[in-house]
Scaffold this motif. Structure first.
Motif: not given
Ligand code: LMR
Length: 331
Positions: A148, A238, A271
């Motif tokens: 991410y 992402t 993430n």
């Protein structure tokens, strides 16, 4: 001494080029991870370093990872080929850069699709998101996981409070046809440019604006050459961490299993830190004198209404069911 100085300056040169060094020993499988962003204080840079540190510790003697950040080895368009040629083993281009490999990832570029990163996480870790990891298997790539960054914001050389403020401006976009359609929906024009060219293009007026996350705007210093940034949260950035299936299959089973497990664990941990890194970058922009503008709910509605028709253009490529699953992840 001369030899020593030569070695020191060679190391200094590699460090200044942003190359992360790893102490690979003879006999270790060398895993090169090439990416385009900053190597620290950035969601992808930090993730790559954490993965490398863990591999170099836990797989010492078997495998060793070297990280090449900041486009020092390859741009995102060249890295795909480099993976298949065996010049690098891991890359993590943004999902917007897979246009030539699959149209399925157009999903992730739909404007105002995800409300926040929790929704993104629910979707990517759910059945549809996990199935999408395999969308480029037929091209010889294995998806190792979603890494991410965050939601993106617009900046330009003039204030942008409504989409009509963008009329006639030229925006840099990634190699994504959805991004082009989104910019054209504002009666603006789009130019696809490599990440490393963006600062120069903004500075010299080749383009008037760009859209990116706080971490990219801060680390690449885009805010220095823009009037300000409008907090639009309009689109996701992402990455898909990938490797060549041929290379992965060539590894001894125990090495492959340990590599894939470490990779997945470190990506999950990284993430969880992405939002905090972006918040810090936002604070960094303000501290450095950058301007950030907030939208009122009415202004935001205008942006959503202008860009929402873009979804219809790409629905057939992505699949209605896939879009519905992503929308569901918001609730
Ligand atoms: C961009 O090109 O703007 C991004 O994909 C760069 C990155 O990897 O975050």
């Amino acid at each position: 001494m001369k030899k020593l100085l030569g070695a020191v300056s060679a190391i200094a040169l590699m460090m200044s080029a942003g190359q992360a060094l790893a102490d690979c020993d003879d006999g270790e499988i060398v895993i090169k991870f090439s990416h385009v962003t900053a190597d620290s204080g950035h969601p992808k840079g930090d993730a790559a370093r954490a993965i490398a540190e863990r591999i170099n510790k836990d797989m010492n003697g078997k495998a060793c990872m070297e990280v090449y950040p900041s486009s020092t080895l390859f741009d995102d368009d060249k890295v795909m080929e480099a993976l298949l040629l065996g010049d690098v083993q891991v890359a993590a281009p943004s999902l917007s850069k897979f246009e030539a490999y699959t149209k399925k990832y157009r999903l992730f570029d739909l404007p105002f699709l995800f409300s926040n990163m929790e929704s993104v996480n629910r979707f990517t870790q759910g059945p549809v998101g996990q199935e999408l990891l395999g969308a480029i298997e037929d091209k010889g790539y294995t998806g190792l996981g979603y890494v991410y960054n965050g939601l993106k914001h617009f900046s330009a050389n003039k204030p942008l409070m409504l989409p009509t403020d963008a009329h006639g401006l030229k925006f840099r976009v990634q190699t994504s046809d959805v991004a082009v359609a989104m910019i054209e929906a504002m009666d603006a024009s789009a130019q696809k440019l490599a990440f490393k060219e963006v600062y120069g293009a903004l500075q010299t007026g080749v383009v008037d604006g760009q859209e990116n996350t706080w971490s990219n705007i801060y680390k690449q210093k885009f805010f220095e050459v823009q009037d300000g940034i409008t907090e639009t949260n309009h689109q996701l950035l992402t990455y898909l961490a990938i490797t060549s299936t041929e290379w992965l299959d060539s590894l001894p089973q125990d090495v492959r299993e340990q590599f894939v497990t470490i990779f997945a664990e470190e990506v999950t941990a990284a993430n969880a830190k992405a939002e905090e890194i972006n918040e810090k970058a936002k604070e960094g922009i303000l501290a450095a004198g950058g301007t950030i503008r907030q939208l009122t709910p009415e202004e935001r509605r205008e942006w959503v209404e202008t860009m929402r028709p873009v979804w219809d253009q790409f629905e057939d490529d992505i699949g209605k069911d896939v879009i519905a699953a992503a929308v569901d992840a918001n609730s």
